[in-house]
Design a protein around this motif. Sequence first.
Motif, mmCIF file in Angstrom:
data_model
loop_
_atom_site.group_PDB
_atom_site.id
_atom_site.type_symbol
_atom_site.label_atom_id
_atom_site.label_comp_id
_atom_site.label_asym_id
_atom_site.label_seq_id
_atom_site.Cartn_x
_atom_site.Cartn_y
_atom_site.Cartn_z
ATOM 1 N N SER A 167 0.860 -1.178 0.000
ATOM 2 C CA SER A 167 0.000 0.000 0.000
ATOM 3 C C SER A 167 0.900 1.233 0.000
ATOM 4 C CB SER A 167 -0.932 0.020 1.221
ATOM 5 O OG SER A 167 -0.193 0.070 2.427
ATOM 6 N N LYS A 168 0.351 2.370 -0.325
ATOM 7 C CA LYS A 168 1.112 3.609 -0.393
ATOM 8 C C LYS A 168 1.772 3.911 0.953
ATOM 9 C CE LYS A 168 0.655 8.510 -1.572
ATOM 10 N NZ LYS A 168 -0.287 9.573 -2.007
ATOM 11 N N GLY A 169 3.100 4.119 0.915
ATOM 12 C CA GLY A 169 3.838 4.445 2.127
ATOM 13 C C GLY A 169 4.241 3.240 2.955
ATOM 14 N N ASP A 170 3.842 2.036 2.532
ATOM 15 C CA ASP A 170 4.185 0.801 3.254
ATOM 16 C C ASP A 170 5.506 0.265 2.686
ATOM 17 O OD1 ASP A 170 4.057 -1.468 4.834
ATOM 18 O OD2 ASP A 170 2.013 -1.988 4.255
ATOM 19 N N MET A 171 5.814 -1.007 2.925
ATOM 20 C CA MET A 171 7.011 -1.612 2.363
ATOM 21 C C MET A 171 6.796 -1.897 0.872
ATOM 22 S SD MET A 171 9.126 -1.567 4.788
ATOM 23 C CE MET A 171 10.472 -2.500 4.056
ATOM 24 N N ALA A 172 7.881 -1.822 0.121
ATOM 25 C CA ALA A 172 7.835 -2.076 -1.317
ATOM 26 C C ALA A 172 8.980 -3.014 -1.691
ATOM 27 C CB ALA A 172 7.930 -0.773 -2.103
ATOM 28 N N LEU A 173 8.804 -3.717 -2.799
ATOM 29 C CA LEU A 173 9.835 -4.627 -3.288
ATOM 30 C C LEU A 173 10.197 -4.225 -4.714
ATOM 31 C CD1 LEU A 173 11.537 -7.215 -2.814
ATOM 32 C CD2 LEU A 173 9.660 -8.498 -3.863
ATOM 33 N N MET A 174 11.493 -3.952 -4.922
ATOM 34 C CA MET A 174 12.026 -3.587 -6.220
ATOM 35 C C MET A 174 12.720 -4.815 -6.812
ATOM 36 S SD MET A 174 14.639 -0.356 -6.841
ATOM 37 C CE MET A 174 13.925 0.488 -5.425
ATOM 38 N N ILE A 175 12.330 -5.207 -8.006
ATOM 39 C CA ILE A 175 12.955 -6.341 -8.687
ATOM 40 C C ILE A 175 13.651 -5.801 -9.929
ATOM 41 C CG2 ILE A 175 12.608 -8.611 -9.745
ATOM 42 C CD1 ILE A 175 9.766 -7.211 -7.770
ATOM 43 N N ILE A 176 14.971 -5.923 -9.973
ATOM 44 C CA ILE A 176 15.754 -5.361 -11.065
ATOM 45 C C ILE A 176 16.536 -6.481 -11.736
ATOM 46 C CG2 ILE A 176 17.517 -3.676 -11.707
ATOM 47 C CD1 ILE A 176 16.896 -2.224 -9.059
ATOM 48 N N GLU A 177 16.243 -6.748 -13.003
ATOM 49 C CA GLU A 177 17.024 -7.708 -13.779
ATOM 50 C C GLU A 177 18.121 -6.943 -14.517
ATOM 51 O OE1 GLU A 177 14.018 -9.761 -16.108
ATOM 52 O OE2 GLU A 177 14.089 -11.422 -14.684
ATOM 53 N N THR A 178 19.341 -7.458 -14.466
ATOM 54 C CA THR A 178 20.493 -6.754 -15.013
ATOM 55 C C THR A 178 21.204 -7.599 -16.061
ATOM 56 O OG1 THR A 178 21.920 -7.605 -13.248
ATOM 57 C CG2 THR A 178 20.833 -5.486 -12.848
ATOM 58 N N ASP A 179 22.044 -6.920 -16.854
ATOM 59 C CA ASP A 179 22.798 -7.629 -17.887
ATOM 60 C C ASP A 179 24.068 -8.269 -17.339
ATOM 61 O OD1 ASP A 179 20.929 -6.902 -19.749
ATOM 62 O OD2 ASP A 179 22.072 -5.221 -20.553
ATOM 63 N N GLN A 180 24.497 -7.823 -16.153
ATOM 64 C CA GLN A 180 25.699 -8.363 -15.531
ATOM 65 C C GLN A 180 25.378 -8.811 -14.111
ATOM 66 O OE1 GLN A 180 25.649 -4.961 -16.325
ATOM 67 N NE2 GLN A 180 26.574 -4.942 -18.355
ATOM 68 N N ASN A 181 26.157 -9.755 -13.601
ATOM 69 C CA ASN A 181 26.011 -10.140 -12.206
ATOM 70 C C ASN A 181 26.385 -8.963 -11.310
ATOM 71 O OD1 ASN A 181 25.091 -12.848 -12.268
ATOM 72 N ND2 ASN A 181 27.132 -13.533 -12.867
ATOM 73 N N VAL A 182 25.665 -8.828 -10.226
ATOM 74 C CA VAL A 182 25.931 -7.770 -9.243
ATOM 75 C C VAL A 182 26.748 -8.369 -8.105
ATOM 76 C CG1 VAL A 182 24.882 -6.144 -7.622
ATOM 77 C CG2 VAL A 182 23.816 -6.551 -9.862
ATOM 78 N N SER A 183 27.877 -7.768 -7.796
ATOM 79 C CA SER A 183 28.761 -8.298 -6.761
ATOM 80 C C SER A 183 28.182 -8.061 -5.377
ATOM 81 C CB SER A 183 30.141 -7.639 -6.853
ATOM 82 O OG SER A 183 30.051 -6.282 -6.474
ATOM 83 N N ALA A 184 28.702 -8.805 -4.408
ATOM 84 C CA ALA A 184 28.279 -8.630 -3.011
ATOM 85 C C ALA A 184 28.602 -7.228 -2.522
ATOM 86 C CB ALA A 184 28.962 -9.678 -2.132
ATOM 87 N N GLU A 185 29.713 -6.665 -3.007
ATOM 88 C CA GLU A 185 30.108 -5.322 -2.576
ATOM 89 C C GLU A 185 29.109 -4.269 -3.068
ATOM 90 O OE1 GLU A 185 33.326 -8.081 -2.275
ATOM 91 O OE2 GLU A 185 32.142 -7.528 -4.051
ATOM 92 N N ILE A 186 28.661 -4.413 -4.312
ATOM 93 C CA ILE A 186 27.662 -3.472 -4.832
ATOM 94 C C ILE A 186 26.340 -3.640 -4.082
ATOM 95 C CG2 ILE A 186 26.330 -2.803 -6.868
ATOM 96 C CD1 ILE A 186 28.700 -3.681 -8.581
ATOM 97 N N ALA A 187 25.964 -4.893 -3.828
ATOM 98 C CA ALA A 187 24.727 -5.142 -3.080
ATOM 99 C C ALA A 187 24.802 -4.520 -1.691
ATOM 100 C CB ALA A 187 24.472 -6.643 -2.984
ATOM 101 N N ASP A 188 25.969 -4.610 -1.035
ATOM 102 C CA ASP A 188 26.127 -4.007 0.294
ATOM 103 C C ASP A 188 26.011 -2.487 0.225
ATOM 104 O OD1 ASP A 188 26.440 -6.443 1.528
ATOM 105 O OD2 ASP A 188 28.634 -6.373 1.546
ATOM 106 N N GLU A 189 26.541 -1.899 -0.843
ATOM 107 C CA GLU A 189 26.429 -0.445 -0.997
ATOM 108 C C GLU A 189 24.972 -0.026 -1.177
ATOM 109 O OE1 GLU A 189 28.227 3.162 -3.813
ATOM 110 O OE2 GLU A 189 29.274 1.224 -3.691
ATOM 111 N N ILE A 190 24.230 -0.809 -1.951
ATOM 112 C CA ILE A 190 22.805 -0.517 -2.116
ATOM 113 C C ILE A 190 22.069 -0.676 -0.782
ATOM 114 C CG2 ILE A 190 20.675 -1.364 -3.199
ATOM 115 C CD1 ILE A 190 22.404 -2.032 -5.677
ATOM 116 N N LYS A 191 22.438 -1.704 -0.031
ATOM 117 C CA LYS A 191 21.777 -1.939 1.264
ATOM 118 C C LYS A 191 22.034 -0.804 2.252
ATOM 119 C CE LYS A 191 20.937 -5.616 4.635
ATOM 120 N NZ LYS A 191 21.298 -6.986 5.066
ATOM 121 N N SER A 192 23.126 -0.056 2.052
ATOM 122 C CA SER A 192 23.442 1.042 2.972
ATOM 123 C C SER A 192 22.591 2.284 2.712
ATOM 124 C CB SER A 192 24.925 1.411 2.849
ATOM 125 O OG SER A 192 25.204 2.037 1.608
#
Length: 220
Positions: free
Chosen positions: A183-208
């Motif tokens: 619902s508006k203002g609640d939790m949301a889930l973003m699903i992003i398909e990419t052309d390259q694998n995303v490293s753990a380091e990039i994922a950690d930066e996004i999580k920050s």
Amino acid sequence: MKYTSVFDIIGPIMIGPSSSHTAGAARIGRIARTIFNQKPERAEITFYGSFAKTYKGHGTEVAIIGGILDFDTYDPRIVDAIEIAKAEGIEIEIRESEEITAHPNTARVRLIAGVKELEIVGISIGGGKIEIVEINRFALNLSGQLPALLVLHEDRFGMIAAVANILSKYEINIGAMQVSRKSKGDMALMIIETDQNVSAEIADEIKSIPYISNVAVIRP
């Protein structure tokens, strides 16, 4: 179009007997394990439609448990998945449901470890291909065939741009994106398909990024 070549119809290298009921089921289980990102203490598996009627004869429960153990479709250990899961202390419950679903080969997988829980719904569409159509009650459409990021976040202004900026910084190209919210203002889930694998380091930066609670990486 679901298939791009004859090999999609024949299916992947796998432990038999059925691409839909075995390879597809294993992939559903393995994506659940990837998103959960640890060994579960308990796995609750509910089969619907054709899965519910024929899973014992096709070994669908063995395959999906093999996936939960992080075995690929061709891993010979799949045939012993139930015994391996028990040996590793994973409690397994298999359920059959008569509920009508949009696709006959549907499975719901719920993984639990302590207070951590994950629930996904996957369908096997043939030739070993699958779609994940629900994660923790968020509706989506995820094939698992491309690298992907799953980003759980508060529904706030600028969240998509913040994630996209980090991917752009590392020259990660976005192939497709979906956003689902309860619902508006609640939790949301973003699903992003990419052309390259995303490293753990990039994922950690996004999580920050503020207001992001979890990031899961799927590598096909």
